[in-house]
Motif scaffolding. Structure first.
Motif, short mmCIF file in Angstrom:
data_model
loop_
_atom_site.label_atom_id
_atom_site.label_comp_id
_atom_site.label_asym_id
_atom_site.label_seq_id
_atom_site.Cartn_x
_atom_site.Cartn_y
_atom_site.Cartn_z
N SER A 142 0.83 -1.20 0.00
CA SER A 142 0.00 0.00 0.00
C SER A 142 0.87 1.25 0.00
O SER A 142 1.89 1.33 0.69
N LYS A 143 0.46 2.22 -0.78
CA LYS A 143 1.17 3.50 -0.84
C LYS A 143 0.59 4.50 0.14
O LYS A 143 1.05 5.63 0.24
N ARG A 144 -0.44 4.09 0.87
CA ARG A 144 -1.11 5.00 1.80
C ARG A 144 -0.44 5.05 3.16
O ARG A 144 -0.78 5.88 4.00
N GLY A 145 0.51 4.17 3.38
CA GLY A 145 1.18 4.14 4.68
C GLY A 145 0.32 3.47 5.73
O GLY A 145 -0.71 2.87 5.45
N GLY A 146 0.74 3.57 6.98
CA GLY A 146 0.02 2.93 8.08
C GLY A 146 0.87 1.86 8.72
O GLY A 146 1.99 1.57 8.29
N ASP A 183 0.30 -1.42 8.89
CA ASP A 183 0.41 -2.59 8.02
C ASP A 183 0.22 -2.13 6.59
O ASP A 183 -0.83 -1.59 6.24
N THR A 184 1.23 -2.32 5.75
CA THR A 184 1.16 -1.83 4.37
C THR A 184 1.21 -2.94 3.32
O THR A 184 1.12 -2.66 2.13
N ILE A 185 1.32 -4.19 3.77
CA ILE A 185 1.54 -5.29 2.82
C ILE A 185 0.24 -6.04 2.54
O ILE A 185 -0.44 -6.50 3.45
N TYR A 186 -0.08 -6.14 1.26
CA TYR A 186 -1.22 -6.94 0.82
C TYR A 186 -0.73 -8.38 0.64
O TYR A 186 -0.35 -8.79 -0.45
N VAL A 206 -5.19 -5.30 3.43
CA VAL A 206 -3.94 -5.72 4.08
C VAL A 206 -4.16 -6.81 5.12
O VAL A 206 -3.20 -7.45 5.55
N ASN A 207 -5.40 -7.04 5.51
CA ASN A 207 -5.67 -8.11 6.49
C ASN A 207 -5.88 -9.48 5.83
O ASN A 207 -6.23 -10.45 6.51
#
Length: 308
Positions: A110-114, A116-119, A266-267
């Motif tokens: 994900s480019k949105r940050g946070g 957890d960023t991994i799909y 990401v979950n």
């Protein structure tokens, strides 16, 4: 005599048990593919290539032959870069072939940050790859009636690029000429709305594949009609690349669309996986496939299917 009988029974039990795919094996494969280190397996990334090489390693462990050339990796072009599908074949007693597929790419990071960023894509579609690897595990030390081809597609998330490329590969035409049916596994990590050890098939109204499988079903496996037929999923997954070649090809899934909240999120990690159910599905497919022969399994399309 009693001792000899005991030894024979013990050996029989051990060999019977040995053919079963273990839950630990299932957990190992899906956890590796859906690990943070794979960074969502987006096509064109080093991690995507790592996933392809990992699947090739699993194929080698199961003594599969190359589908073409001198590697399990079958290259195609993506934005001027060489990327790979993965393909292996197990020779059976007949050249008639049954195929198993799934896609190993996902949508990356994900480019949105946070936090957890991994799909991770555990369900979508590390679960499908784990299923076809599990079937190759099941038949590792067996010689089935059918030959079997195992294909891990790349680039599904970008528009079924990998399946389109490999379906058009003339080097595989001999395999495709003999391909009786392709089972494309797409999101099978969760319990379906039909319960345990149950899947649904897309496009059930277009062929008799599900009826044939259910008539030979072992271990309680049940293939249900697509409950989401209005969404035209039959034409929206990698199986369609082979439908266009007039090969019997359907997707198999357990995704309960009324409940799923992890699709392309990401979950979608190993926390969503029902390992017991997935392991049972793999072994149930294995036991059912053992009963199939070119004489009792020859699925056909009807006149409802659209090939273009």
């Amino acid at each position: 005599m009693k001792k000899l009988t005991y030894l024979i029974l013990t050996f029989f039990s051990a060999t019977t048990f040995a053919q079963e795919v273990t839950q630990d094996r299932v957990k190992s494969v899906i956890s590796t593919l859906a690990s943070d280190e794979m960074k969502g397996r987006e096509i064109g990334t080093p991690e995507n290539e790592n996933a392809a090489n990992y699947i090739a390693k699993l194929f080698k462990e199961n003594n599969l032959e190359y589908c073409t050339g001198d590697s399990y990796l079958v290259p195609f072009d993506y934005k001027g870069k060489k990327v790979y599908n993965v393909c292996g074949i197990k020779k059976g007693k007949s050249e008639k072939t049954v195929g198993f597929s799934g896609h190993f790419d996902h949508i990356g990071v994900s480019k949105r940050g946070g936090e957890d960023t991994i799909y991770n894509g555990a369900d979508d579609d590390a679960s499908g790859i784990t299923t076809l690897v599990g079937i190759s595990d099941y038949f590792k030390n067996k010689k089935p009636e059918f030959s079997m081809v195992f294909m891990a597609f790349n680039g599904e998330e970008k528009g079924m690029l990998g399946s389109t490329a490999i379906a058009a590969d003339k080097n595989l035409d001999k395999i495709y000429t003999n391909l009786s049916a392709l089972f494309n596994f797409e999101m099978v990590a969760t319990e379906s709305e039909f319960g345990k050890n149950a899947v649904f098939i897309t496009g059930d109204e277009f062929s008799d594949l599900d009826e044939l499988m259910n008539s030979h079903s072992e271990n309680g496996l049940k293939i249900h009609p697509d409950p989401y037929a209005s969404e035209q999923l039959f034409y929206r997954s990698d199986n369609v690349s082979f439908v266009k070649k007039k090969i019997i090809a359907h997707s198999i899934s357990t995704a309960d669309m009324s409940k799923i909240k992890h699709y392309h999120q990401v979950n979608d990690d190993i926390s969503v996986v029902d390992f017991e159910n997935l392991t049972q599905i793999i072994n149930s497919f294995g036991k059912t496939l053992e009963k199939l022969t070119p004489k009792n399994f020859n699925p056909k399309y009807n006149d409802k299917v659209k090939f273009n």
